[in-house]
Scaffold this motif. Structure first.
Motif, short mmCIF file in Angstrom:
data_model
loop_
_atom_site.label_atom_id
_atom_site.label_comp_id
_atom_site.label_asym_id
_atom_site.label_seq_id
_atom_site.Cartn_x
_atom_site.Cartn_y
_atom_site.Cartn_z
N CYS A 105 0.83 -1.21 0.00
CA CYS A 105 0.00 0.00 0.00
C CYS A 105 0.87 1.26 0.00
CB CYS A 105 -0.92 0.00 1.22
SG CYS A 105 -2.18 -1.30 1.15
N PHE A 106 2.15 1.09 0.27
CA PHE A 106 3.11 2.19 0.23
C PHE A 106 3.96 2.02 -1.03
CE2 PHE A 106 2.11 1.26 4.64
CZ PHE A 106 1.74 2.49 5.12
N ALA A 107 3.30 1.95 -2.17
CA ALA A 107 3.97 1.58 -3.42
C ALA A 107 5.06 2.54 -3.83
CB ALA A 107 2.92 1.46 -4.54
N GLU A 108 4.96 3.81 -3.43
CA GLU A 108 5.97 4.79 -3.84
C GLU A 108 7.17 4.84 -2.91
OE1 GLU A 108 4.20 8.58 -4.55
OE2 GLU A 108 2.76 7.82 -6.00
N ALA A 109 7.08 4.16 -1.79
CA ALA A 109 8.22 4.11 -0.87
C ALA A 109 9.27 3.14 -1.42
CB ALA A 109 7.77 3.66 0.51
N PRO A 110 10.54 3.47 -1.30
CA PRO A 110 11.57 2.55 -1.80
C PRO A 110 11.50 1.20 -1.10
CG PRO A 110 12.51 4.71 -1.27
CD PRO A 110 11.13 4.70 -0.72
N ALA A 111 11.63 0.15 -1.87
CA ALA A 111 11.69 -1.20 -1.29
C ALA A 111 13.06 -1.39 -0.63
CB ALA A 111 11.47 -2.23 -2.40
N PRO A 112 13.21 -2.40 0.22
CA PRO A 112 14.55 -2.72 0.74
C PRO A 112 15.54 -2.86 -0.42
CG PRO A 112 12.90 -3.99 1.89
CD PRO A 112 12.18 -3.29 0.77
N PHE A 113 16.80 -2.52 -0.18
CA PHE A 113 17.77 -2.37 -1.27
C PHE A 113 17.90 -3.62 -2.14
CE2 PHE A 113 22.05 -2.70 -3.05
CZ PHE A 113 21.99 -1.63 -3.92
N LEU A 114 17.98 -4.79 -1.53
CA LEU A 114 18.14 -6.01 -2.33
C LEU A 114 16.93 -6.25 -3.23
CD1 LEU A 114 19.88 -8.76 -0.17
CD2 LEU A 114 20.72 -7.65 -2.26
N VAL A 115 15.75 -5.88 -2.74
CA VAL A 115 14.54 -6.00 -3.56
C VAL A 115 14.62 -5.03 -4.74
CG1 VAL A 115 12.02 -5.77 -3.59
CG2 VAL A 115 13.16 -6.75 -1.59
N GLN A 116 15.10 -3.79 -4.47
CA GLN A 116 15.28 -2.82 -5.55
C GLN A 116 16.24 -3.36 -6.61
OE1 GLN A 116 16.03 1.37 -4.53
NE2 GLN A 116 15.54 0.86 -2.41
N LEU A 117 17.37 -3.90 -6.15
CA LEU A 117 18.37 -4.44 -7.08
C LEU A 117 17.79 -5.57 -7.90
CD1 LEU A 117 21.25 -4.49 -8.15
CD2 LEU A 117 21.89 -5.93 -6.20
N ASN A 118 17.05 -6.45 -7.25
CA ASN A 118 16.42 -7.57 -7.95
C ASN A 118 15.44 -7.07 -9.02
OD1 ASN A 118 16.21 -10.60 -7.83
ND2 ASN A 118 14.05 -10.08 -7.60
N ASN A 119 14.69 -6.00 -8.68
CA ASN A 119 13.73 -5.43 -9.63
C ASN A 119 14.43 -4.78 -10.82
OD1 ASN A 119 11.60 -6.25 -8.03
ND2 ASN A 119 11.37 -4.29 -7.01
N ILE A 120 15.56 -4.14 -10.57
CA ILE A 120 16.33 -3.52 -11.66
C ILE A 120 16.84 -4.60 -12.61
CG2 ILE A 120 18.48 -2.30 -12.21
CD1 ILE A 120 18.04 -0.69 -9.60
N ILE A 121 17.37 -5.68 -12.04
CA ILE A 121 17.86 -6.78 -12.87
C ILE A 121 16.73 -7.36 -13.70
CG2 ILE A 121 18.77 -9.15 -12.77
CD1 ILE A 121 20.44 -8.21 -10.32
N LYS A 122 15.57 -7.54 -13.11
CA LYS A 122 14.41 -8.06 -13.84
C LYS A 122 14.04 -7.15 -15.01
CE LYS A 122 11.13 -9.89 -11.44
NZ LYS A 122 11.11 -11.29 -11.98
N ALA A 123 14.08 -5.83 -14.77
CA ALA A 123 13.73 -4.87 -15.82
C ALA A 123 14.74 -4.89 -16.96
CB ALA A 123 13.64 -3.47 -15.23
N ARG A 124 16.00 -5.19 -16.65
CA ARG A 124 17.05 -5.22 -17.68
C ARG A 124 16.88 -6.39 -18.64
NH1 ARG A 124 17.85 -0.85 -15.65
NH2 ARG A 124 19.86 0.04 -15.00
N ARG A 125 16.10 -7.37 -18.25
CA ARG A 125 15.97 -8.58 -19.07
C ARG A 125 15.39 -8.27 -20.45
NH1 ARG A 125 13.71 -14.36 -16.81
NH2 ARG A 125 14.43 -15.62 -18.56
N SER A 126 14.53 -7.28 -20.51
CA SER A 126 13.89 -6.94 -21.79
C SER A 126 14.62 -5.81 -22.52
CB SER A 126 12.43 -6.55 -21.56
OG SER A 126 12.34 -5.45 -20.68
N ALA A 127 15.72 -5.34 -21.95
CA ALA A 127 16.46 -4.23 -22.57
C ALA A 127 17.44 -4.75 -23.62
CB ALA A 127 17.20 -3.44 -21.50
#
Length: 202
Positions: A105-127
């Motif tokens: 429910c706090f979608a705009e708050a930064p996730a814990p750092f490792l979760v952020q890193l994991n999400n960035i890696i996931k996004a790079r898959r289609s780049a």
């Protein structure tokens, strides 16, 4: 302090008209998922059923999170704060927590750092492979990506053996990063690894 059925009455229910605020935290990632309110019955039902249950002030009744959507919060523990007037519940979400379809429910708050890193890696898959080192790695066969994990593992071991702490920190960071990339390339996630560790811990 851990809340059990025998300590429910130690909460300061009288402070807020027999309700206390309850923050729900993802037990594996540390992410804050939502905030609601509990009365005695909601807390007792949560402890007994292991499905997080709140008191709805608008509906004037107990409601189990996910009772309509199926996105329940699997309860793992509850803790009271130093003033006994708020609750921290730790849980494993079964799907999105927010009614808007987001994990939190706090979608705009930064996730814990490792979760952020994991999400960035996931996004790079289609780049494009030219976009970043991560995208380039993910465009390669899994054998090559896994090889990087092996190389970094050896570097970690060597740094530890010679007790080079700076190098050990740097190589450990490289190992963790390449492990996350390998998991993504294998259609797996950090959260799934944490779930395995959580099951073993039990």
């Amino acid at each position: 302090m851990l809340i059990t059925e025998s300590t429910v009455d130690q909460l300061a229910w009288e402070k807020m008209n027999q309700l206390v605020p309850c923050i729900v935290q993802h037990v594996l990632t540390g992410e804050v998922l939502m905030q609601g309110y509990m009365n005695r019955d909601a807390l007792l039902q949560t402890l007994q059923t292991k499905a997080v249950t709140f008191y709805s002030r608008s509906k004037q009744r107990l409601w189990q999170k996910g009772e309509q959507s199926g996105h329940v919060l699997q309860f793992t523990g509850a803790y009271r704060d130093c003033d006994n007037d708020s609750i921290l519940v730790q849980a494993i979400p079964q799907g999105p927590t927010c009614h808007l379809g987001t994990r939190s429910c706090f979608a705009e708050a930064p996730a814990p750092f490792l979760v952020q890193l994991n999400n960035i890696i996931k996004a790079r898959r289609s780049a494009s492979p030219d976009a970043s080192y991560t995208a380039k790695l993910l465009s390669q066969p899994i054998k090559r990506i896994a090889q990087k994990v092996g190389e970094e593992g050896v570097e970690v071991a060597l740094a530890a053996t010679v007790q080079d702490k700076d190098e050990l920190l740097n190589e450990s960071a490289d190992l963790l990063y390449h492990l996350l990339v390998t998991l993504e390339a294998s259609d797996l996630s950090l959260e799934q690894v944490l779930e395995v560790l959580h099951q073993r811990h039990r």
